[in-house]
Structure formats: structure tokens, C-alpha cells
Design a protein around this motif. Structure first.
Motif, PDB file in Angstrom:
ATOM      1  N   ARG A  76      -6.887  18.625 -47.098  1.00 30.19           N
ATOM      2  CA  ARG A  76      -8.109  19.368 -47.426  1.00 30.19           C
ATOM      3  C   ARG A  76      -9.133  19.241 -46.300  1.00 30.19           C
ATOM      4  N   ALA A 108       2.605  21.665 -55.729  1.00 29.89           N
ATOM      5  CA  ALA A 108       1.439  22.388 -56.247  1.00 29.89           C
ATOM      6  C   ALA A 108       0.147  21.677 -55.876  1.00 29.89           C
ATOM      7  N   ARG A 109       0.152  20.359 -55.900  1.00 35.78           N
ATOM      8  CA  ARG A 109      -1.052  19.616 -55.523  1.00 35.78           C
ATOM      9  C   ARG A 109      -1.423  19.853 -54.061  1.00 35.78           C
ATOM     10  N   MET A 111      -0.655  22.443 -52.266  1.00 38.93           N
ATOM     11  CA  MET A 111      -1.023  23.840 -52.057  1.00 38.93           C
ATOM     12  C   MET A 111      -2.354  24.186 -52.722  1.00 38.93           C
ATOM     13  N   GLN A 112      -2.595  23.656 -53.921  1.00 36.93           N
ATOM     14  CA  GLN A 112      -3.801  24.008 -54.665  1.00 36.93           C
ATOM     15  C   GLN A 112      -4.978  23.096 -54.321  1.00 36.93           C
ATOM     16  N   GLU A 113      -4.770  21.792 -54.406  1.00 34.78           N
ATOM     17  CA  GLU A 113      -5.858  20.855 -54.099  1.00 34.78           C
ATOM     18  C   GLU A 113      -6.044  20.694 -52.585  1.00 34.78           C
ATOM     19  N   GLN A 115      -4.847  22.814 -50.320  1.00 32.89           N
ATOM     20  CA  GLN A 115      -4.977  24.157 -49.751  1.00 32.89           C
ATOM     21  C   GLN A 115      -4.095  24.366 -48.519  1.00 32.89           C
TER      22      GLN A 115
END
Length: 296
Positions: A76, A108-109, A111-113, A115
Motif C-alpha cells: 500500500r 484478495a488482501r 489486491m484489495q487492501e 492495491q
């Protein structure tokens, strides 16, 4: 220096195009906001948020202690600094060897958290089910074979790969398996130049080498190796350093320490002064004048 505001972020289709056009891909690791900014301004094609941060930034002896929380946090930070560059995040140790559901939750973490734009996984045929599942879920995957630091104990240390015929055949098989599983590129680490070049010829996806010679489609180096940002710095055969930032940082801080102890810093040009009325209210008229003389 590249103008990052006008830079066009690479996409997965463009990676194959780069290989077809026989151009080279440039990639460096970065682990935080300021190094990401500098890497982007320098014009690199890709940034890898590697689990090598365990050794380089967190002070561990290997990458094994690095957690998914560590990777999310650092990814991030890099994304905030390199908004116009393709960023890949490493999947840390044992986050993609369980069930597919567990793997996808960890992905998913990132990619989502975190980014991230893609994830990297170490291994060959044994991880292809996980690679396939991620690609089908819409997640680009960068493969990594050869010397795989997460398996360093099983490999018997940091040894050059591809020195024997069976080893070379295994590496080629792993690269082809990752290609079939949908990986968009593959990192070849500490692989003999001849074997790495042959693998690059046999697969359609780009190969990115680190200690894999000149016949690959791109190169990746650790940010801290490129600029010698370490103390003491350990030279590596496969690394070329382009600056000695570590020495400059040490010398700069040493000079700061000496100037503070010697009363040189801060000087008059570094201070802020109050109005005479404020000084007089604190010290009184006579004392204010004496105080001003003392600090000169």
C-alpha cells in the motif's frame, strides 16, 4: 528522469508485446513510499514489493518470517508513491500452499487492501493449480523459479540453479507449466545464463532475470543493492551498483552529530526570532538584552 505524470502504466498485453519486439523489461524492488517515488521517476517498467523486505528492511535472516500483513502494509505504501507504475506484490511464505480458498483470500488482501496490480508466487508445477485459480479470478500472476528464497532450506542454501541436465530440464518444465497456468511472466533467479536463455526462447511469456545472465527478457534488482543502501554492504556477483547512498547517508548523519555537539548547528540562519516585546515580557528589558548577547 521520466515524468511520472505522463508515464503510461504497463498492462498485461503489453508485456508480451515487449518480448515480441525484443525490448527489455526493467524492474526493481521497492518497499516504501519514498523509494517507490524515486523508482517511478527513474522510469522503471515494474516495481516488485518483494518479501525480500524481510532481509532488507525488517532485519530478518530470511524471507520466511514475512507475513501477509507485512506485505499489505508495504504494498500500500509503494502504490501511493508509484501511481503510474505496474506494481507486483509477493505472496509470502505458506500463503498459497493450502486450499484454493485460503490462497484466494490472501490474494484478495494484497489486491484489495494492498492495491497491488499483480501477485508473485515462487515455485513451478507444484503451484500451478493456485496460479490457475488466481488467473481465473482475474488476478495477474508473476511466476518465480530457480533459486526460490522461500524454499532455501529445501534447496540446501543459496545455490546456483541449472548447473546439471536434470535441473535444467526441471526448470524448463516449471516455466512451461507456469505459462500454461496463465502466468504473464516468470522470474528466473540465480540460473545459469545458458539455461535461462534457452527457457526464454521456449516460452512466449517474458522472463525476468536476477542473476540469470543476458539472454532473458528483462532484469530485476533490489533497490538497496542498486544504490548500496546498507551498512555493511555485501557485494554480490550478479549485482551492479550504480550509487553509494549508504556511505553518503552515514557521512551526512556523522557530520550532523559533530555539528550539534560542537555548537555549530543550529546556526543563526536556522532559528526563528520573537519580537522584542515578547522577549522583554519573558526576561525583562535588561535581561532581554543580555540574553540576546548570550545566544549570539
Amino acid at each position: 528522469m521520466t515524468n511520472s505524470k505522463t508515464k503510461h502504466k504497463l498492462t498485461i498485453p503489453k508485456f508480451k508485446q515487449i518480448k515480441k519486439e525484443n525490448n527489455k523489461i526493467t524492474m526493481v524492488t521497492a518497499y516504501d513510499y519514498p523509494s517507490a517515488i524515486l523508482a517511478e521517476e527513474a522510469g522503471v517498467d515494474m516495481i516488485l514489493v518483494g518479501d525480500s523486505l524481510g532481509n532488507v528492511v525488517l532485519g530478518y535472516d530470511s524471507t520466511l518470517p514475512v507475513t501477509i500483513d507485512d506485505m499489505v502494509y508495504h504494498t500500500r505504501s509503494v502504490i501511493r508513491g508509484a501511481q503510474h507504475t505496474f506494481v507486483v506484490a509477493d505472496m509470502p511464505f505458506m500463503t498459497y500452499h493450502g486450499s484454493i480458498d485460503q490462497t484466494l483470500r490472501h490474494v484478495a488482501r494484497l489486491m484489495q487492501e494492498g492495491q497491488a496490480h499483480a501477485v508473485k508466487m515462487e515455485g513451478g508445477t507444484e503451484i500451478c493449480l493456485a496460479v490457475d485459480a488466481c488467473v481465473k479470478a482475474g488476478v495477474p500472476v508473476l511466476g518465480h523459479i530457480g533459486l526460490t528464497p522461500q524454499s532455501v532450506h529445501q534447496l540446501g542454501g543459496y545455490r546456483i540453479q541449472g548447473k546439471e541436465t536434470e535441473d535444467a530440464k526441471r526448470l524448463l518444465e516449471d516455466a512451461k507449466a507456469l505459462e500454461r497456468a496463465g502466468a504473464f511472466a516468470v522470474v528466473l533467479e540465480l540460473v545459469t545464463e545458458e539455461v535461462a536463455a534457452y527457457i526464454s526462447e521456449q516460452i512466449s511469456i517474458p522472463t525476468i532475470g536476477i542473476g540469470a545472465g543476458r539472454g532473458v527478457d528483462g532484469q530485476v534488482l533490489v533497490f538497496h543493492d542498486v544504490v548500496k543502501y546498507a551498512s555493511p554492504y555485501r557485494d554480490k556477483k550478479f549485482v551492479k551498483t550504480y550509487a553509494d547512498i549508504g556511505a553518503q547517508i552515514r557521512e551526512g548523519i556523522s557530520q550532523y552529530v559533530q555539528e550539534v555537539k560542537g555548537g555549530v548547528f543550529p546556526g543563526p540562519e536556522h532559528v526563528f526570532t520573537a519580537e522584542d516585546t515578547v522577549v522583554e515580557s519573558l526576561y525583562g528589558a535588561g535581561k532581554a538584552e543580555r540574553k540576546a548577547e548570550q545566544v549570539k
